[in-house]
Write a protein that holds these residues in place. Structure first.
Motif, PDB file in Angstrom:
ATOM      1  N   ARG A 217       0.813  -1.212   0.000  1.00 46.18           N
ATOM      2  CA  ARG A 217       0.000   0.000   0.000  1.00 46.18           C
ATOM      3  C   ARG A 217       0.854   1.272   0.000  1.00 46.18           C
ATOM      4  O   ARG A 217       0.410   2.337  -0.443  1.00 46.18           O
ATOM      5  N   LEU A 218       2.058   1.150   0.508  1.00 45.68           N
ATOM      6  CA  LEU A 218       2.937   2.325   0.596  1.00 45.68           C
ATOM      7  C   LEU A 218       3.623   2.633  -0.728  1.00 45.68           C
ATOM      8  O   LEU A 218       3.898   3.796  -1.034  1.00 45.68           O
ATOM      9  N   LYS A 219       3.898   1.601  -1.530  1.00 42.79           N
ATOM     10  CA  LYS A 219       4.659   1.777  -2.771  1.00 42.79           C
ATOM     11  C   LYS A 219       4.076   2.826  -3.714  1.00 42.79           C
ATOM     12  O   LYS A 219       4.806   3.707  -4.188  1.00 42.79           O
ATOM     13  N   PRO A 220       2.773   2.787  -4.031  1.00 46.25           N
ATOM     14  CA  PRO A 220       2.246   3.797  -4.974  1.00 46.25           C
ATOM     15  C   PRO A 220       2.310   5.227  -4.435  1.00 46.25           C
ATOM     16  O   PRO A 220       2.522   6.173  -5.191  1.00 46.25           O
ATOM     17  N   ILE A 221       2.164   5.395  -3.131  1.00 43.39           N
ATOM     18  CA  ILE A 221       2.247   6.736  -2.541  1.00 43.39           C
ATOM     19  C   ILE A 221       3.672   7.269  -2.653  1.00 43.39           C
ATOM     20  O   ILE A 221       3.896   8.418  -3.043  1.00 43.39           O
ATOM     21  N   VAL A 222       4.626   6.399  -2.332  1.00 44.16           N
ATOM     22  CA  VAL A 222       6.037   6.798  -2.398  1.00 44.16           C
ATOM     23  C   VAL A 222       6.443   7.125  -3.827  1.00 44.16           C
ATOM     24  O   VAL A 222       7.200   8.069  -4.087  1.00 44.16           O
ATOM     25  N   SER A 223       5.918   6.373  -4.787  1.00 47.47           N
ATOM     26  CA  SER A 223       6.272   6.589  -6.187  1.00 47.47           C
ATOM     27  C   SER A 223       5.667   7.880  -6.733  1.00 47.47           C
ATOM     28  O   SER A 223       6.352   8.671  -7.385  1.00 47.47           O
ATOM     29  N   GLU A 224       4.379   8.103  -6.449  1.00 49.10           N
ATOM     30  CA  GLU A 224       3.677   9.257  -7.018  1.00 49.10           C
ATOM     31  C   GLU A 224       4.010  10.560  -6.312  1.00 49.10           C
ATOM     32  O   GLU A 224       4.222  11.586  -6.956  1.00 49.10           O
ATOM     33  N   ARG A 225       4.065  10.542  -4.996  1.00 55.14           N
ATOM     34  CA  ARG A 225       4.236  11.781  -4.220  1.00 55.14           C
ATOM     35  C   ARG A 225       5.689  12.086  -3.887  1.00 55.14           C
ATOM     36  O   ARG A 225       6.056  13.240  -3.693  1.00 55.14           O
ATOM     37  N   CYS A 226       6.528  11.059  -3.808  1.00 58.69           N
ATOM     38  CA  CYS A 226       7.909  11.260  -3.345  1.00 58.69           C
ATOM     39  C   CYS A 226       8.957  11.115  -4.438  1.00 58.69           C
ATOM     40  O   CYS A 226      10.117  11.513  -4.238  1.00 58.69           O
ATOM     41  N   GLY A 227       8.575  10.539  -5.566  1.00 57.96           N
ATOM     42  CA  GLY A 227       9.563  10.320  -6.614  1.00 57.96           C
ATOM     43  C   GLY A 227      10.590   9.281  -6.213  1.00 57.96           C
ATOM     44  O   GLY A 227      11.724   9.301  -6.703  1.00 57.96           O
ATOM     45  N   LEU A 228      10.211   8.364  -5.322  1.00 53.35           N
ATOM     46  CA  LEU A 228      11.092   7.305  -4.831  1.00 53.35           C
ATOM     47  C   LEU A 228      10.436   5.954  -5.091  1.00 53.35           C
ATOM     48  O   LEU A 228       9.312   5.876  -5.592  1.00 53.35           O
ATOM     49  N   LYS A 229      11.131   4.905  -4.745  1.00 56.25           N
ATOM     50  CA  LYS A 229      10.562   3.564  -4.883  1.00 56.25           C
ATOM     51  C   LYS A 229      11.089   2.670  -3.758  1.00 56.25           C
ATOM     52  O   LYS A 229      12.185   2.874  -3.230  1.00 56.25           O
ATOM     53  N   ILE A 230      10.262   1.704  -3.389  1.00 54.18           N
ATOM     54  CA  ILE A 230      10.651   0.719  -2.382  1.00 54.18           C
ATOM     55  C   ILE A 230      10.920  -0.591  -3.110  1.00 54.18           C
ATOM     56  O   ILE A 230      10.039  -1.123  -3.796  1.00 54.18           O
ATOM     57  N   VAL A 231      12.155  -1.064  -2.980  1.00 60.37           N
ATOM     58  CA  VAL A 231      12.549  -2.293  -3.689  1.00 60.37           C
ATOM     59  C   VAL A 231      12.935  -3.366  -2.678  1.00 60.37           C
ATOM     60  O   VAL A 231      13.431  -3.080  -1.592  1.00 60.37           O
ATOM     61  N   ALA A 232      12.664  -4.606  -3.059  1.00 62.03           N
ATOM     62  CA  ALA A 232      13.050  -5.738  -2.210  1.00 62.03           C
ATOM     63  C   ALA A 232      14.554  -5.914  -2.285  1.00 62.03           C
ATOM     64  O   ALA A 232      15.149  -5.854  -3.370  1.00 62.03           O
ATOM     65  N   ASP A 233      15.167  -6.126  -1.167  1.00 59.83           N
ATOM     66  CA  ASP A 233      16.623  -6.259  -1.097  1.00 59.83           C
ATOM     67  C   ASP A 233      16.995  -7.732  -0.904  1.00 59.83           C
ATOM     68  O   ASP A 233      17.187  -8.219   0.207  1.00 59.83           O
ATOM     69  N   ARG A 234      17.070  -8.473  -2.005  1.00 58.93           N
ATOM     70  CA  ARG A 234      17.470  -9.877  -2.029  1.00 58.93           C
ATOM     71  C   ARG A 234      16.610 -10.744  -1.101  1.00 58.93           C
ATOM     72  O   ARG A 234      17.109 -11.684  -0.477  1.00 58.93           O
ATOM     73  N   GLY A 235      15.369 -10.389  -1.000  1.00 56.32           N
ATOM     74  CA  GLY A 235      14.457 -11.201  -0.224  1.00 56.32           C
ATOM     75  C   GLY A 235      14.606 -11.082   1.278  1.00 56.32           C
ATOM     76  O   GLY A 235      13.809 -11.654   2.030  1.00 56.32           O
ATOM     77  N   ASP A 236      15.607 -10.339   1.738  1.00 54.66           N
ATOM     78  CA  ASP A 236      15.845 -10.236   3.178  1.00 54.66           C
ATOM     79  C   ASP A 236      15.263  -8.971   3.786  1.00 54.66           C
ATOM     80  O   ASP A 236      15.118  -8.856   4.992  1.00 54.66           O
ATOM     81  N   GLY A 237      14.928  -8.016   2.939  1.00 50.11           N
ATOM     82  CA  GLY A 237      14.411  -6.766   3.453  1.00 50.11           C
ATOM     83  C   GLY A 237      13.992  -5.841   2.341  1.00 50.11           C
ATOM     84  O   GLY A 237      13.750  -6.271   1.205  1.00 50.11           O
ATOM     85  N   TYR A 238      13.942  -4.548   2.656  1.00 51.52           N
ATOM     86  CA  TYR A 238      13.506  -3.554   1.682  1.00 51.52           C
ATOM     87  C   TYR A 238      14.449  -2.352   1.729  1.00 51.52           C
ATOM     88  O   TYR A 238      15.097  -2.065   2.749  1.00 51.52           O
ATOM     89  N   ARG A 239      14.457  -1.645   0.617  1.00 53.69           N
ATOM     90  CA  ARG A 239      15.333  -0.470   0.498  1.00 53.69           C
ATOM     91  C   ARG A 239      14.563   0.657  -0.175  1.00 53.69           C
ATOM     92  O   ARG A 239      13.847   0.436  -1.155  1.00 53.69           O
ATOM     93  N   LEU A 240      14.721   1.888   0.376  1.00 59.27           N
ATOM     94  CA  LEU A 240      14.125   3.079  -0.219  1.00 59.27           C
ATOM     95  C   LEU A 240      15.123   3.627  -1.221  1.00 59.27           C
ATOM     96  O   LEU A 240      16.234   4.005  -0.866  1.00 59.27           O
ATOM     97  N   ALA A 241      14.748   3.643  -2.483  1.00 58.28           N
ATOM     98  CA  ALA A 241      15.679   4.026  -3.539  1.00 58.28           C
ATOM     99  C   ALA A 241      15.150   5.206  -4.323  1.00 58.28           C
ATOM    100  O   ALA A 241      13.955   5.518  -4.309  1.00 58.28           O
ATOM    101  N   SER A 242      16.076   5.869  -5.023  1.00 59.76           N
ATOM    102  CA  SER A 242      15.737   7.018  -5.860  1.00 59.76           C
ATOM    103  C   SER A 242      16.014   6.683  -7.304  1.00 59.76           C
ATOM    104  O   SER A 242      16.876   5.864  -7.614  1.00 59.76           O
ATOM    105  N   ASP A 243      15.273   7.338  -8.209  1.00 62.70           N
ATOM    106  CA  ASP A 243      15.507   7.123  -9.633  1.00 62.70           C
ATOM    107  C   ASP A 243      16.787   7.802 -10.087  1.00 62.70           C
ATOM    108  O   ASP A 243      17.320   7.491 -11.140  1.00 62.70           O
TER     109      ASP A 243
END
Length: 261
Positions: A217-243
């Motif tokens: 649910r957080l991914k679309p908000i982060v993408s549209e409003r923040c210009g960022l993305k949440i990506v899975a980090d090798r199945g062990d966690g998540y990372r907030l990344a920028s384009d």
């Protein structure tokens, strides 16, 4: 305090200084005219001859109370209202069958009148506006380190708020808010699933599904409003990344974390 509020207060103080200065200038003009009126009245009261003599000018100037007018004001037969100069009221003088109208004039420039006006209040407003401007600059420089810019998102540590480039607050849920703050306060914005679950749901044995739902649910908000993305980090966690460049984002976060962690 927002920058626009500081600018508005500064402009109000400057406008107050200008208004007070203009008002003081007009008050000085009124005082000059009143002084010329009383001096001319006293001069005509004691006048005997129908013509203007050096004694008439001398008597008039002796009755003036404003010292700077003594060398700038003179008596003349009334020439009619002159809107381009300061002048007294027209006053009639009568002796027998002789009726004459006299008027006094003042050769005062703008600088002369301004110098005779009381400019203490305008200068106080002006000084206050300069002090306010200096204090605002210092304030915003000190609080600039409380803001982190990532992508199109601005995070203010002072009130824990996330805003877009237009200054509008991003409406995260309380749980989304906590997760976003975890991301930006962690080196490289990387979080393991275990750390997230233990922080957000410490009493829940297995929060994997809840975490998955939260991220989804957080991914679309982060993408549209923040210009960022949440990506899975090798199945062990998540990372907030920028384009944009990941190195620039990493350097910015490192400076932020050194100041706030």
């Amino acid at each position: 305090m927002k920058p626009i509020s500081s600018v508005i207060i500064f402009l109000l103080l400057v406008c107050s200084a200008v208004w007070a200065s203009i008002d003081s200038y007009h008050c000085a003009e009124t005082s000059i005219v009143q002084d010329m009126n009383q001096a001319l009245l006293k001069t005509l009261t004691g006048k005997r001859e129908a013509w203007i003599t050096p004694d008439t000018i001398q008597s008039y100037r002796q009755h003036l109370q404003i010292a700077d007018l003594k060398s700038r004001s003179f008596v003349s037969y009334a020439l009619g209202d002159d809107s381009h100069s300061l002048h007294s009221k027209q006053m009639k003088w009568q002796s027998g069958n002789h009726i004459l109208t006299f008027q006094s004039y003042a050769d005062c420039s703008f600088a002369t009148v301004w110098g005779l006006s009381d400019q203490r209040l305008p200068l106080s407003f002006l000084l206050l506006s300069l002090v306010w401007m200096a204090a605002s600059i210092v304030y915003f420089r000190r609080h600039r380190t409380d803001r982190l810019v990532l992508g199109k998102m601005v995070y203010a540590a002072s009130d824990h708020s996330f805003r877009d480039w237009h200054g509008e607050k991003i409406a995260f849920t309380p749980m989304q808010q906590q997760l976003m703050e975890l991301f930006i306060n962690t080196v490289d914005c990387k979080l393991s699933k275990a750390v997230i679950c233990e922080t957000l749901w410490p009493k829940k044995p297995d929060a994997s599904e809840t975490l998955y739902t939260l991220i989804r649910r957080l991914k679309p908000i982060v993408s549209e409003r923040c210009g960022l993305k949440i990506v899975a980090d090798r199945g062990d966690g998540y990372r907030l990344a920028s384009d944009s460049s990941s190195k620039k984002m990493s350097d910015r976060l490192s400076k932020w974390n050194r100041c706030h962690l």
